[in-house]
Every structure is written in C-alpha cells, then in structure tokens.
Design an enzyme around this catalytic site. Structure first.
Site, PDB file in Angstrom:
ATOM      1  N   ASN A  25       0.863  -1.179   0.000  1.00 53.67           N
ATOM      2  CA  ASN A  25       0.000   0.000   0.000  1.00 53.67           C
ATOM      3  C   ASN A  25       0.899   1.229   0.000  1.00 53.67           C
ATOM      4  OD1 ASN A  25      -2.419  -1.460   0.150  1.00 53.67           O
ATOM      5  ND2 ASN A  25      -2.285  -1.624   2.372  1.00 53.67           N
ATOM      6  N   HIS A  59       6.538  -1.570   3.742  1.00 48.37           N
ATOM      7  CA  HIS A  59       6.247  -2.942   4.182  1.00 48.37           C
ATOM      8  C   HIS A  59       5.474  -3.668   3.099  1.00 48.37           C
ATOM      9  CE1 HIS A  59       3.058  -0.246   5.667  1.00 48.37           C
ATOM     10  NE2 HIS A  59       2.224  -1.240   5.438  1.00 48.37           N
TER      11      HIS A  59
HETATM   12  P1  5GP Z   1      -0.734  -0.454   5.904  1.00 49.73           P
HETATM   13  O1  5GP Z   1      -2.170  -0.129   6.241  1.00 49.73           O
HETATM   14  O2  5GP Z   1       0.177   0.723   6.228  1.00 49.73           O
HETATM   15  O3  5GP Z   1      -0.500  -1.001   4.542  1.00 49.73           O
HETATM   16  O4  5GP Z   1      -0.326  -1.638   6.871  1.00 49.73           O
HETATM   17  C1  5GP Z   1       0.058  -1.458   8.190  1.00 49.73           C
HETATM   18  C2  5GP Z   1      -0.198  -2.767   8.890  1.00 49.73           C
HETATM   19  O5  5GP Z   1       0.529  -2.759  10.111  1.00 49.73           O
HETATM   20  C3  5GP Z   1      -1.670  -2.993   9.277  1.00 49.73           C
HETATM   21  O6  5GP Z   1      -2.116  -4.189   8.657  1.00 49.73           O
HETATM   22  C4  5GP Z   1      -1.653  -3.092  10.793  1.00 49.73           C
HETATM   23  O7  5GP Z   1      -2.539  -4.058  11.289  1.00 49.73           O
HETATM   24  C5  5GP Z   1      -0.205  -3.438  11.092  1.00 49.73           C
HETATM   25  N1  5GP Z   1       0.316  -2.948  12.341  1.00 49.73           N
HETATM   26  C6  5GP Z   1       0.198  -1.675  12.834  1.00 49.73           C
HETATM   27  N2  5GP Z   1       0.838  -1.563  14.003  1.00 49.73           N
HETATM   28  C7  5GP Z   1       1.386  -2.793  14.261  1.00 49.73           C
HETATM   29  C8  5GP Z   1       2.180  -3.293  15.337  1.00 49.73           C
HETATM   30  O8  5GP Z   1       2.535  -2.593  16.302  1.00 49.73           O
HETATM   31  N3  5GP Z   1       2.545  -4.596  15.252  1.00 49.73           N
HETATM   32  C9  5GP Z   1       2.177  -5.395  14.211  1.00 49.73           C
HETATM   33  N4  5GP Z   1       2.599  -6.664  14.234  1.00 49.73           N
HETATM   34  N5  5GP Z   1       1.450  -4.944  13.172  1.00 49.73           N
HETATM   35  C10 5GP Z   1       1.048  -3.659  13.209  1.00 49.73           C
END
Ligand code: 5GP
Ligand code: ZN
Length: 119
Positions: free
Chosen positions: A92, A105
């Site tokens: 994303n 990520h």
């Molecule tokens: P994005 O929405 O930026 O593509 O993905 C971020 C991801 O990070 C989300 O799926 C969310 O659940 C995950 N996430 C956010 N904070 C943490 C955390 O502290 N630990 C873990 N393991 N995942 C996290």
C-alpha cells in the site's frame, strides 16, 4: 548509501530494533518479517526493510536489491506457512491506498480465497 534518518516514533523501526514485541517469522541481513497485529487472512505477515523508507518507491530508488530481498523473504514465509504458491503480495502506498504505517512494508496474505478488485 545510508538510509534516511527514521522518525523517532516509527513503530516498525522499533520492531526492527526489538524495542516493541512482534511475532517474527523470518529475518535476513536486510529484512524482518512478522505477523500483522490485525490479520486479514489466516496468513498475514509484514515483510519490512531494516532501513527506514517511507514507502516501496523510496526503498526501490535507494536500495533496489532490498526490494528483491523483501520478495525473497515473502516467498520463504509463504512456503513456511504452507501456502502452496497461492498468496497475495501488497505494498500500500499513500493514505488513499490504505497505507497507515509510513515505513515500507510488503503484506503477505494467504490461506483463504481472495477476490479482485480489492476494496
Ligand atoms: P498499511 O495499512 O500501512 O499497509 O499496513 C500497516 C499494517 O501494520 C496494518 O495491517 C496493521 O494491522 C499493522 N500494524 C500496525 N501496528 C502494528 C504493530 O505494532 N505490530 C504489528 N505486528 N502490526 C502492526
Ligand atoms: Zn521506520
């Protein structure tokens, strides 16, 4: 080339540094993979570079080989979770695309059927 300085509050940098806990499933010299806190599929792993870049494009511009490392790590995770070469990889990029953490990520999602287009 050295990575840009990370913001002090980056949660993924803290996971790389071991300052906040995560269920790490794979590590390499350049990448760390850990289970998503809020999984959207039976396998939902995030593969991140150890270096801080805001998104995949910035990472690719500065450390192209690390992008390949992330994909290789994702492949290893998919194999270890028995996904049988059936999974989705997602970067994303930008809030409108659903990015909420601004440390690059790669999502590895699998273990269930998926639809297209994504929401
Ligand atoms: P994005 O929405 O930026 O593509 O993905 C971020 C991801 O990070 C989300 O799926 C969310 O659940 C995950 N996430 C956010 N904070 C943490 C955390 O502290 N630990 C873990 N393991 N995942 C996290
Ligand atoms: Zn970071």
């Amino acid at each position: 080339m050295s990575a840009p300085e990370a913001p002090a509050d980056c949660i993924f940098c803290k996971i790389v540094a071991g300052e906040i806990p995560a269920t790490v499933v794979h590590e390499s010299e350049t990448a760390v993979a850990f289970r998503d806190l809020n999984p959207q599929a039976p396998t939902h792993v995030l593969v991140i570079p150890r270096s801080h870049y805001e998104n995949a494009a910035a990472l690719a511009a500065a450390e192209p080989a690390t992008v390949a490392d992330l994909v290789a790590a994702a492949t290893a995770v998919a194999e270890a979770d028995g996904l049988d070469e059936q999974y989705r990889l997602v970067f994303n990029t930008g809030a409108a695309a659903g990015q909420t953490v601004f440390h690059a990520h790669l999502h590895v999602l699998g273990g269930r059927s998926m639809t297209w287009p994504p929401g």
